[in-house]
Scaffold this motif. Sequence first.
Motif, PDB file in Angstrom:
ATOM      1  N   LEU A 227      -0.433   7.239  -5.883  1.00  0.00           N
ATOM      2  CA  LEU A 227      -1.547   8.154  -5.660  1.00  0.00           C
ATOM      3  C   LEU A 227      -1.058   9.595  -5.540  1.00  0.00           C
ATOM      4  N   ALA A 228       0.130   9.770  -4.970  1.00  0.00           N
ATOM      5  CA  ALA A 228       0.689  11.111  -4.792  1.00  0.00           C
ATOM      6  C   ALA A 228       0.994  11.791  -6.118  1.00  0.00           C
TER       7      ALA A 228
ATOM      8  N   ALA B 201       0.357   4.402  -2.308  1.00  0.00           N
ATOM      9  CA  ALA B 201       0.324   5.789  -1.846  1.00  0.00           C
ATOM     10  C   ALA B 201       1.261   6.666  -2.670  1.00  0.00           C
TER      11      ALA B 201
ATOM     12  N   MET C 217      -3.579   4.303   4.311  1.00  0.00           N
ATOM     13  CA  MET C 217      -2.575   4.602   3.293  1.00  0.00           C
ATOM     14  C   MET C 217      -3.164   5.452   2.169  1.00  0.00           C
ATOM     15  N   ILE C 218      -4.463   5.333   1.913  1.00  0.00           N
ATOM     16  CA  ILE C 218      -5.113   6.259   0.984  1.00  0.00           C
ATOM     17  C   ILE C 218      -5.051   7.675   1.540  1.00  0.00           C
ATOM     18  N   CYS C 219      -5.293   7.804   2.848  1.00  0.00           N
ATOM     19  CA  CYS C 219      -5.197   9.124   3.493  1.00  0.00           C
ATOM     20  C   CYS C 219      -3.777   9.678   3.376  1.00  0.00           C
ATOM     21  N   VAL C 220      -2.780   8.839   3.679  1.00  0.00           N
ATOM     22  CA  VAL C 220      -1.389   9.286   3.597  1.00  0.00           C
ATOM     23  C   VAL C 220      -1.033   9.649   2.157  1.00  0.00           C
ATOM     24  N   GLY C 221      -1.421   8.809   1.199  1.00  0.00           N
ATOM     25  CA  GLY C 221      -1.127   9.084  -0.202  1.00  0.00           C
ATOM     26  C   GLY C 221      -1.783  10.356  -0.698  1.00  0.00           C
ATOM     27  N   THR C 222      -3.000  10.630  -0.230  1.00  0.00           N
ATOM     28  CA  THR C 222      -3.693  11.849  -0.625  1.00  0.00           C
ATOM     29  C   THR C 222      -2.997  13.082  -0.064  1.00  0.00           C
TER      30      THR C 222
ATOM     31  N   PHE D 284       0.823  -1.212   0.000  1.00  0.00           N
ATOM     32  CA  PHE D 284       0.000   0.000   0.000  1.00  0.00           C
ATOM     33  C   PHE D 284       0.861   1.269   0.000  1.00  0.00           C
ATOM     34  N   LEU D 285       2.114   1.169   0.467  1.00  0.00           N
ATOM     35  CA  LEU D 285       3.014   2.315   0.379  1.00  0.00           C
ATOM     36  C   LEU D 285       3.315   2.643  -1.079  1.00  0.00           C
TER      37      LEU D 285
END
Length: 371
Positions: free
Chosen positions: A61-62, A58, A350-355, A54-55
């Motif tokens: 996603l970034a 992310a 990880m979606i939150c972190v990537g966003t 998931f990293l």
Amino acid sequence: MPRAYVPQALARQPWQVIIPLSLLTIFGGAVLYSAAGGRLQPWAAMHVIRFFGFLVMAMLLARVPQDWFKRIALPGYVVLCGLLVLVELIGRIGGGSQRWLNLGFMTLQPSELMKPGIVLVLAWFYAMLPMNEIRGWRAIVPPIVILLIPAGLVMLQPDLGTALAISFGALVMMFIAGLPLWLFVSGGIGASIAAPIMFFFVMHDYQRKRVLVFLDPESDPLGSGYHITQSKIAIGSGGMFGKGFGNGSQSHLDYLPEAHTDFVFATMAEEWGMIGGLFVLAVFTIVLYWGLKVAMRAPDRFSRLLAAGMVTTIFFYVCINMMMVMGLAPVVGIPLPFLSHGGSSMMTNMICVGTIMAVDRWSRRAPGGLG
């Protein structure tokens, strides 16, 4: 290695957050290894593998442009609501609740994805709304409808903890967007009036028991109060330095329920003590502080709301779980990010972190940014 030899895509990653999060996840893997009796399966190995998988997600996603986030906001919300309806129709039942969809390669909990989903759609909505209408009905009624649909579907599962998390994220988004303060004050008064009605006529029996046990844990120490009593025993017995790795009696002798998921912090505290707890708190402080800094220097209203909402989502996970295991809040199904075993919650965080990483990248590319 000189910076010139490091690929630019890697050099620009927020390593000041990624490294602490990686250490926290590996630490969580060690806790899960111990909880499983010294075995990598079924929790520890998958926990660490999921994080690094998931990293990568992310990091990808970034790199997504801001316009793509805006385009997917409303369709993504509709799809997630559809998945919540699908859960009611064909969802898998576990622990007395119907929350999961079996996709074959993984078991998905759509309500988890709605936590960042509600933040994204409300950030898009308020970014599209003219500022002169922020105190009118258009700023209040549509977002409340947007919130009530998924919150109501999640309550049907039933999953009070996740419904509260979705509602908390939505209300914080409304507050940050600039809705009048009187709305929140009157809403608080209304909630105070509605709380007794919900307690007696809306909540399920097990939910009412959780509230009563929260108020008086010793009233049913072998029944509804068992979870929190054993959790406090585990945390207290750890002392300053803990009992030592692999020596947690509460989890190893099965006194502590859900030792690998909702009560993983108690499992950790018994073996690693207050020192371990301070390490966990330090990493979460780093992550939340970084997220708030990204939100404050965001280049526009959409980015600012989006980053702040994602930080709020992670904060709710951490705050409620830790309060719950220490007896400061009723027991709800909220896992602890990066320590608890669970694919859906790991993906959500990880979606939150990537966003947040994406917003950070937009800020650097904006005129006057850091480059």
